[in-house]
Design a protein around this motif. Structure first.
Motif, PDB file in Angstrom:
ATOM      1  N   VAL A  37       0.831  -1.199   0.000  1.00 15.59           N
ATOM      2  CA  VAL A  37       0.000   0.000   0.000  1.00 15.59           C
ATOM      3  C   VAL A  37       0.865   1.248   0.000  1.00 15.59           C
ATOM      4  O   VAL A  37       1.959   1.254   0.551  1.00 15.59           O
ATOM      5  N   GLN A  38       0.354   2.271  -0.647  1.00 13.02           N
ATOM      6  CA  GLN A  38       0.968   3.592  -0.597  1.00 13.02           C
ATOM      7  C   GLN A  38      -0.074   4.577  -1.100  1.00 13.02           C
ATOM      8  O   GLN A  38      -0.736   4.326  -2.104  1.00 13.02           O
ATOM      9  N   GLY A  39      -0.239   5.684  -0.378  1.00 15.88           N
ATOM     10  CA  GLY A  39      -1.273   6.651  -0.726  1.00 15.88           C
ATOM     11  C   GLY A  39      -2.506   6.409   0.129  1.00 15.88           C
ATOM     12  O   GLY A  39      -2.422   5.866   1.219  1.00 15.88           O
ATOM     13  N   VAL A  40      -3.662   6.825  -0.400  1.00 22.38           N
ATOM     14  CA  VAL A  40      -4.910   6.756   0.370  1.00 22.38           C
ATOM     15  C   VAL A  40      -5.952   5.966  -0.404  1.00 22.38           C
ATOM     16  O   VAL A  40      -6.186   6.212  -1.590  1.00 22.38           O
ATOM     17  N   PHE A  41      -6.576   5.024   0.249  1.00 23.97           N
ATOM     18  CA  PHE A  41      -7.627   4.174  -0.308  1.00 23.97           C
ATOM     19  C   PHE A  41      -8.978   4.859  -0.091  1.00 23.97           C
ATOM     20  O   PHE A  41      -9.142   5.630   0.855  1.00 23.97           O
ATOM     21  N   PRO A  42      -9.984   4.599  -0.936  1.00 16.66           N
ATOM     22  CA  PRO A  42     -11.285   5.254  -0.777  1.00 16.66           C
ATOM     23  C   PRO A  42     -12.029   4.829   0.506  1.00 16.66           C
ATOM     24  O   PRO A  42     -11.850   3.715   0.998  1.00 16.66           O
ATOM     25  N   TRP A  43     -12.885   5.714   0.978  1.00 16.71           N
ATOM     26  CA  TRP A  43     -13.775   5.388   2.097  1.00 16.71           C
ATOM     27  C   TRP A  43     -14.715   4.267   1.667  1.00 16.71           C
ATOM     28  O   TRP A  43     -15.231   4.268   0.552  1.00 16.71           O
ATOM     29  N   HIS A  44     -14.945   3.310   2.578  1.00 20.80           N
ATOM     30  CA  HIS A  44     -15.848   2.197   2.287  1.00 20.80           C
ATOM     31  C   HIS A  44     -16.184   1.460   3.576  1.00 20.80           C
ATOM     32  O   HIS A  44     -15.631   1.743   4.629  1.00 20.80           O
ATOM     33  N   VAL A  55       0.345  -5.361  10.080  1.00 16.65           N
ATOM     34  CA  VAL A  55       1.457  -4.713   9.375  1.00 16.65           C
ATOM     35  C   VAL A  55       2.698  -5.599   9.456  1.00 16.65           C
ATOM     36  O   VAL A  55       3.126  -6.006  10.532  1.00 16.65           O
ATOM     37  N   TRP A  56       3.266  -5.877   8.287  1.00 18.29           N
ATOM     38  CA  TRP A  56       4.504  -6.645   8.169  1.00 18.29           C
ATOM     39  C   TRP A  56       5.695  -5.693   8.072  1.00 18.29           C
ATOM     40  O   TRP A  56       6.695  -5.871   8.756  1.00 18.29           O
ATOM     41  N   LYS A  57       5.585  -4.674   7.214  1.00 19.56           N
ATOM     42  CA  LYS A  57       6.652  -3.679   7.047  1.00 19.56           C
ATOM     43  C   LYS A  57       6.037  -2.305   6.847  1.00 19.56           C
ATOM     44  O   LYS A  57       4.990  -2.169   6.220  1.00 19.56           O
ATOM     45  N   GLY A  58       6.723  -1.279   7.331  1.00 20.24           N
ATOM     46  CA  GLY A  58       6.287   0.097   7.126  1.00 20.24           C
ATOM     47  C   GLY A  58       5.300   0.562   8.180  1.00 20.24           C
ATOM     48  O   GLY A  58       5.073  -0.096   9.192  1.00 20.24           O
ATOM     49  N   ASP A  66     -14.081   9.178  13.084  1.00 25.84           N
ATOM     50  CA  ASP A  66     -13.861   9.876  14.354  1.00 25.84           C
ATOM     51  C   ASP A  66     -12.442   9.758  14.903  1.00 25.84           C
ATOM     52  O   ASP A  66     -12.130  10.317  15.949  1.00 25.84           O
ATOM     53  N   ARG A  67     -11.570   9.003  14.216  1.00 25.75           N
ATOM     54  CA  ARG A  67     -10.203   8.845  14.709  1.00 25.75           C
ATOM     55  C   ARG A  67      -9.320   8.194  13.650  1.00 25.75           C
ATOM     56  O   ARG A  67      -9.823   7.639  12.680  1.00 25.75           O
ATOM     57  N   VAL A  68      -8.014   8.254  13.883  1.00 24.31           N
ATOM     58  CA  VAL A  68      -7.036   7.608  13.009  1.00 24.31           C
ATOM     59  C   VAL A  68      -6.149   6.719  13.874  1.00 24.31           C
ATOM     60  O   VAL A  68      -5.659   7.156  14.921  1.00 24.31           O
ATOM     61  N   GLU A  69      -5.977   5.474  13.439  1.00 23.50           N
ATOM     62  CA  GLU A  69      -5.089   4.541  14.137  1.00 23.50           C
ATOM     63  C   GLU A  69      -3.873   4.285  13.251  1.00 23.50           C
ATOM     64  O   GLU A  69      -4.024   3.903  12.084  1.00 23.50           O
ATOM     65  N   THR A  70      -2.673   4.507  13.769  1.00 23.74           N
ATOM     66  CA  THR A  70      -1.434   4.271  13.037  1.00 23.74           C
ATOM     67  C   THR A  70      -0.791   3.003  13.576  1.00 23.74           C
ATOM     68  O   THR A  70      -0.589   2.873  14.784  1.00 23.74           O
ATOM     69  N   LEU A  71      -0.491   2.091  12.657  1.00 24.96           N
ATOM     70  CA  LEU A  71       0.076   0.798  13.036  1.00 24.96           C
ATOM     71  C   LEU A  71       1.514   0.682  12.562  1.00 24.96           C
ATOM     72  O   LEU A  71       1.861   1.135  11.465  1.00 24.96           O
ATOM     73  N   GLU A  72       2.319   0.042  13.389  1.00 22.82           N
ATOM     74  CA  GLU A  72       3.722  -0.242  13.114  1.00 22.82           C
ATOM     75  C   GLU A  72       3.863  -1.739  12.826  1.00 22.82           C
ATOM     76  O   GLU A  72       2.945  -2.515  13.115  1.00 22.82           O
ATOM     77  N   PRO A  73       5.011  -2.184  12.313  1.00 23.75           N
ATOM     78  CA  PRO A  73       5.209  -3.619  12.089  1.00 23.75           C
ATOM     79  C   PRO A  73       4.941  -4.428  13.359  1.00 23.75           C
ATOM     80  O   PRO A  73       5.341  -4.037  14.453  1.00 23.75           O
ATOM     81  N   GLY A  74       4.215  -5.530  13.172  1.00 21.99           N
ATOM     82  CA  GLY A  74       3.873  -6.391  14.295  1.00 21.99           C
ATOM     83  C   GLY A  74       2.578  -6.021  14.982  1.00 21.99           C
ATOM     84  O   GLY A  74       2.134  -6.709  15.891  1.00 21.99           O
ATOM     85  N   GLN A  75       1.925  -4.933  14.555  1.00 22.25           N
ATOM     86  CA  GLN A  75       0.647  -4.532  15.139  1.00 22.25           C
ATOM     87  C   GLN A  75      -0.492  -4.831  14.178  1.00 22.25           C
ATOM     88  O   GLN A  75      -0.303  -4.821  12.967  1.00 22.25           O
ATOM     89  N   GLU A  92       5.546   3.310   1.157  1.00 21.18           N
ATOM     90  CA  GLU A  92       5.087   1.947   0.940  1.00 21.18           C
ATOM     91  C   GLU A  92       5.119   1.118   2.226  1.00 21.18           C
ATOM     92  O   GLU A  92       6.083   1.168   2.987  1.00 21.18           O
ATOM     93  N   ALA A  93       4.043   0.373   2.432  1.00 21.06           N
ATOM     94  CA  ALA A  93       3.940  -0.556   3.552  1.00 21.06           C
ATOM     95  C   ALA A  93       3.461  -1.899   3.019  1.00 21.06           C
ATOM     96  O   ALA A  93       2.839  -1.970   1.951  1.00 21.06           O
ATOM     97  N   GLU A  94       3.763  -2.959   3.764  1.00 22.20           N
ATOM     98  CA  GLU A  94       3.326  -4.304   3.409  1.00 22.20           C
ATOM     99  C   GLU A  94       2.429  -4.815   4.536  1.00 22.20           C
ATOM    100  O   GLU A  94       2.806  -4.758   5.715  1.00 22.20           O
ATOM    101  N   VAL A  95       1.241  -5.280   4.145  1.00 27.47           N
ATOM    102  CA  VAL A  95       0.201  -5.594   5.120  1.00 27.47           C
ATOM    103  C   VAL A  95      -0.436  -6.939   4.790  1.00 27.47           C
ATOM    104  O   VAL A  95      -0.636  -7.267   3.618  1.00 27.47           O
ATOM    105  N   LEU A  96      -0.754  -7.707   5.824  1.00 22.89           N
ATOM    106  CA  LEU A  96      -1.539  -8.929   5.678  1.00 22.89           C
ATOM    107  C   LEU A  96      -2.973  -8.590   6.055  1.00 22.89           C
ATOM    108  O   LEU A  96      -3.210  -7.894   7.049  1.00 22.89           O
ATOM    109  N   ILE A  97      -3.904  -9.075   5.255  1.00 22.94           N
ATOM    110  CA  ILE A  97      -5.326  -8.862   5.522  1.00 22.94           C
ATOM    111  C   ILE A  97      -5.971 -10.229   5.711  1.00 22.94           C
ATOM    112  O   ILE A  97      -5.770 -11.130   4.900  1.00 22.94           O
ATOM    113  N   PHE A  98      -6.759 -10.351   6.760  1.00 22.59           N
ATOM    114  CA  PHE A  98      -7.516 -11.572   7.025  1.00 22.59           C
ATOM    115  C   PHE A  98      -8.992 -11.218   6.913  1.00 22.59           C
ATOM    116  O   PHE A  98      -9.485 -10.380   7.669  1.00 22.59           O
TER     117      PHE A  98
END
Length: 122
Positions: A37-44, A55-58, A66-75, A92-98
């Protein structure tokens, strides 16, 4: 795909495009998807499913109205079903989605360049 060791470093190195999740594994009706991922994804929102982002990397953001949550690797964070959100990363960040296999990455947003092809495995 199942019953085999998955090397995340190798899998993430196999693609370079952003916002196009790849299925790394399937289990119990769920996909383990890898995405850069890099940039901003649409609201949905996903009316019928929760999503978990790990988050794996980045650095990776999940923005709610109502808020923003920032995640680091391992979170990770679980977005509850039906909750409007968007995701973002300044670099750029690398993320796993379940999430359930039938989930479309853009949820209830209109189809766009962000809508990933379904079933794309890596």
């Amino acid at each position: 795909m199942n019953g085999e060791v998955v090397d995340l470093e190798q899998k993430f190195a196999a693609f370079s495009d952003h916002w196009r999740p790849r299925i790394a594994a399937r289990l119990n009706g769920q996909d383990v998807r890898l995405v850069k991922v890099q940039g901003v994804f649409p609201w949905h929102r996903h009316p019928e499913a929760e999503e978990m982002f790990l988050v794996w990397k980045g650095r990776f953001r999940v923005e709610f109205r109502d808020r923003v949550e920032t995640l680091e690797p391992g979170q990770f964070i679980v977005v509850p079903r039906g909750v409007e959100h968007r995701t973002a990363a300044d670099a750029e960040a690398e993320v796993l989605i379940f999430e359930p296999s039938e989930v479309i990455n853009t949820g209830d947003a209109p189809p766009s360049d962000f809508t990933a092809p379904s079933g794309q495995a890596i």
